[in-house]
Design an enzyme around this catalytic site. Structure first.
Site, PDB file in Angstrom:
ATOM      1  N   ASP A  44      -3.246 -10.304  -2.425  1.00 29.52           N
ATOM      2  CA  ASP A  44      -1.887 -10.660  -2.855  1.00 29.52           C
ATOM      3  C   ASP A  44      -1.221 -11.603  -1.866  1.00 29.52           C
ATOM      4  OD1 ASP A  44      -1.945  -8.991  -4.952  1.00 29.52           O
ATOM      5  OD2 ASP A  44      -0.678  -7.437  -4.069  1.00 29.52           O
ATOM      6  N   LYS A  66       1.027 -13.051  -6.477  1.00 24.09           N
ATOM      7  CA  LYS A  66       2.139 -13.316  -7.388  1.00 24.09           C
ATOM      8  C   LYS A  66       3.417 -13.142  -6.590  1.00 24.09           C
ATOM      9  CE  LYS A  66       0.583 -10.069  -9.966  1.00 24.09           C
ATOM     10  NZ  LYS A  66       0.558  -8.947 -10.851  1.00 24.09           N
ATOM     11  N   MET A 180      11.704  -5.327  -4.447  1.00 24.53           N
ATOM     12  CA  MET A 180      11.911  -6.532  -5.261  1.00 24.53           C
ATOM     13  C   MET A 180      13.365  -6.646  -5.704  1.00 24.53           C
ATOM     14  SD  MET A 180       8.390  -6.478  -7.494  1.00 24.53           S
ATOM     15  CE  MET A 180       8.075  -4.723  -7.540  1.00 24.53           C
TER      16      MET A 180
END
Ligand code: SAH
Length: 263
Positions: A44, A66, A180
């Site tokens: 990642d 991502k 996030m």
């Protein structure tokens, strides 16, 4: 270090490995051994550069990261890539930031492997919330004051509203660790206050926990949107909300409590 690669990491197998928050010393010994035994590593964007540096030169390194707005590979493609590598007889490490089972899309990859008859296992990692609290010298739970730790993601699908149970989240006895959540800081603040959380509730913003550029900011719930906008840069950031996040110097002295705690 014993090389157990033959027994628990045969060719054709996939390990989902938690890379921890970035500091290579926060890797588990098992994670390190698996990384060193891999023939291919899919990683990642959030895996720390020093962890990536542990991937042996003979192994293939594939970035499938991502980050919001910058999707390099979609989840279905990643599932296919790891399954195909395993079926081709590789020792596959799927390296994920933090703990694979926390906002890491582990289920999709586990199911894709199982559906293809590929052996798959998970190696846990230190999650960002643990590293963030450790960096500030604070505890995520607090005896009698923060009895609950809620890990929640404030990532909305593109074009959709954040759909969270604000009433349940606005719990004065909880510490909220919001993953996030940078872009949603305004929504988080507004909705929690509307649901009854006091505007002065302590908030800590921790950016790049455990990495050389780690930074902490202390604010209050009503000032969170401004702080998130002005203080945070490009690195990954966690929002931590609740009484346990009171800045250390500002914390009331609780010597008596400390002495009697946890007997
Ligand atoms: N599986 C990961 C979380 C993946 S979701 C874990 O267990 O930690 C990605 C989010 O995690 C980021 O948007 C950020 O909110 C948080 N995060 C990951 N690494 C971080 C770090 N080093 N410092 C602060 N937050 C981090």
């Amino acid at each position: 270090m014993t090389d157990l690669s033959k027994s628990d990491f045969p060719a054709g197998m996939v390990w989902l490995v938690g890379a921890g928050p970035g500091d290579p010393e926060l890797l588990t010994r098992k994670a390190e051994r698996l990384i060193r035994s891999a023939s291919v590593v899919f990683h990642d964007a959030l895996v720390g550069p020093e962890v990536i540096a542990m991937v042996p030169a003979r192994a293939r390194l594939v970035h499938v990261g991502k980050r919001s707005g910058r999707h390099s590979k979609d989840q279905a493609t990643i599932d296919k890539l790891i399954v195909a590598a395993a079926l081709a007889g590789e020792r596959v490490v799927r390296l994920k930031g933090g703990d694979p089972s926390i906002f890491g899309r582990a289920t999709e990859e586990l199911e894709a492997c199982r559906a293809a008859g590929v052996a798959v296992k998970v190696c846990p990692g230190v999650t960002a919330a643990s590293a963030a609290a450790a960096g500030m010298g604070l505890s995520l739970t607090l005896r009698g004051l923060a009895r609950k730790l809620v890990l929640v993601t404030a990532h909305a699908r593109a074009g959709e509203e954040l759909d969270l149970d604000w009433q349940a989240l606005a719990d004065p006895d909880a510490t909220l660790a919001i993953y996030m959540g940078k872009a949603a800081a305004g929504d988080v603040s507004r909705n929690l206050i509307r649901a009854g959380m006091p505007p002065e509730t302590p908030v800590a913003l921790v950016q790049s926990a455990s990495l050389p550029d780690e930074r902490h900011f202390h604010t209050r719930l009503d000032l969170l949107p401004l702080a998130a906008k002005t203080a945070l840069g490009d690195g990954p950031a966690l929002l931590l909300i609740g009484k346990a996040m009171q800045e250390r110097d500002a914390a009331p002295k609780r010597v008596a409590d400390t002495v009697s705690a946890d007997r």
